[in-house]
Design a protein around this motif. Structure first.
Motif, PDB file in Angstrom:
ATOM      1  N   VAL A   1       2.405   1.621  -3.528  1.00 46.34           N
ATOM      2  CA  VAL A   1       1.364   1.978  -4.349  1.00 46.34           C
ATOM      3  C   VAL A   1       1.172   3.634  -4.210  1.00 46.34           C
ATOM      4  CG1 VAL A   1      -1.194   2.013  -4.857  1.00 46.34           C
ATOM      5  CG2 VAL A   1       0.116  -0.105  -4.574  1.00 46.34           C
ATOM      6  N   ASN A   2       1.246   4.158  -3.071  1.00 46.45           N
ATOM      7  CA  ASN A   2       0.821   5.571  -2.848  1.00 46.45           C
ATOM      8  C   ASN A   2       2.005   6.198  -3.221  1.00 46.45           C
ATOM      9  OD1 ASN A   2      -1.899   6.367  -1.748  1.00 46.45           O
ATOM     10  ND2 ASN A   2      -1.371   4.299  -0.964  1.00 46.45           N
TER      11      ASN A   2
ATOM     12  N   VAL B   1      -4.781   5.816  -9.218  1.00 50.62           N
ATOM     13  CA  VAL B   1      -4.267   4.750  -8.604  1.00 50.62           C
ATOM     14  C   VAL B   1      -4.276   5.020  -7.111  1.00 50.62           C
ATOM     15  CG1 VAL B   1      -2.189   3.751  -8.151  1.00 50.62           C
ATOM     16  CG2 VAL B   1      -2.811   4.000 -10.390  1.00 50.62           C
TER      17      VAL B   1
ATOM     18  N   ARG C   1      -9.071  -0.329  -0.102  1.00 50.72           N
ATOM     19  CA  ARG C   1      -8.542  -0.446   1.239  1.00 50.72           C
ATOM     20  C   ARG C   1      -8.997  -0.298   2.524  1.00 50.72           C
ATOM     21  NH1 ARG C   1      -3.877   1.736   3.136  1.00 50.72           N
ATOM     22  NH2 ARG C   1      -3.335   2.903   1.306  1.00 50.72           N
TER      23      ARG C   1
ATOM     24  N   ASP D   1      -6.848   2.630  -4.562  1.00 49.90           N
ATOM     25  CA  ASP D   1      -6.305   2.021  -3.634  1.00 49.90           C
ATOM     26  C   ASP D   1      -7.032   2.503  -2.131  1.00 49.90           C
ATOM     27  OD1 ASP D   1      -3.983   0.426  -2.123  1.00 49.90           O
ATOM     28  OD2 ASP D   1      -3.665   2.408  -1.412  1.00 49.90           O
TER      29      ASP D   1
ATOM     30  N   ALA E   1       0.791  -1.192   0.118  1.00 54.32           N
ATOM     31  CA  ALA E   1       0.211  -0.012  -0.015  1.00 54.32           C
ATOM     32  C   ALA E   1       0.711   1.272  -0.059  1.00 54.32           C
ATOM     33  CB  ALA E   1      -0.899   0.097   1.255  1.00 54.32           C
TER      34      ALA E   1
END
Length: 175
Positions: A123-124, A166, A174, A170, A120
């Motif tokens: 991704v960020n 994105v 999440r 996410d 996570a």
């Protein structure tokens, strides 16, 4: 149901907004629908922050609340530019709105990446990097006087759109 809509709707609205911005830059959307979209965004941002204020009081959600709060006047600048400029494509207020939204989410994406664990976080960080790269490309093309439909301006917006999408998808999945 209303809470779930607030949690997931941005995952559809963010890519829609950037797709619309790209279409406008390509001349596929006239100024009037862009103005209407800005008015809708103005209302949605104010409503979202008002309805989500208590839920966004700490941690990464507080960072995103700040993005939305800063984004309200940025979006209003674009709205005013679309209303008063004889040529919105060359309006400073419209440019402030577009550039503002390319940059505003970057620190919050980075902060979210720092606070998240493992995949996570990665991704960020990737979302922040894509968004920043797109913003830099867009601003460079704008500063160089590139026309709205130039490939560098469009590529910049596409990178921003992908990065921010994105990040928000996410978050919707999440959280």
């Amino acid at each position: 149901m209303f809470r779930r809509t607030r949690e997931t709707a941005p995952a559809g609205l963010v890519p829609l907004a950037w797709g619309f911005a790209i279409a406008a830059h390509l001349g596929l959307v006239a100024d009037r629908p862009v103005l209407v979209a800005h008015l809708v965004m103005d209302a949605l941002l104010v409503a979202f922050v008002a309805l989500s204020w208590a839920d966004m009081g700490a941690g990464v959600l507080r960072a995103w609340r700040l993005v939305i709060l800063a984004g309200i006047p940025v979006t209003l600048a674009g709205t005013v530019g679309l209303l008063v400029a004889p040529d919105p494509a060359s309006s400073l207020l419209v440019a402030v709105s577009v550039v503002g939204w390319t940059l505003l989410p970057v620190p919050a994406l980075w902060y979210t990446g720092r606070e998240a664990a493992g995949t996570a976080g990665a991704v960020n960080y990737a979302a922040a990097t894509l968004s920043l790269a797109g913003a830099v490309g867009y601003v460079a093309a704008l500063a160089a006087g590139a026309v709205p439909d130039s490939s560098l301006r469009i590529a910049g917006l596409a990178f921003v759109g992908v990065g921010q999408t994105v990040g928000i998808v996410d978050a919707a999945v999440r959280y």
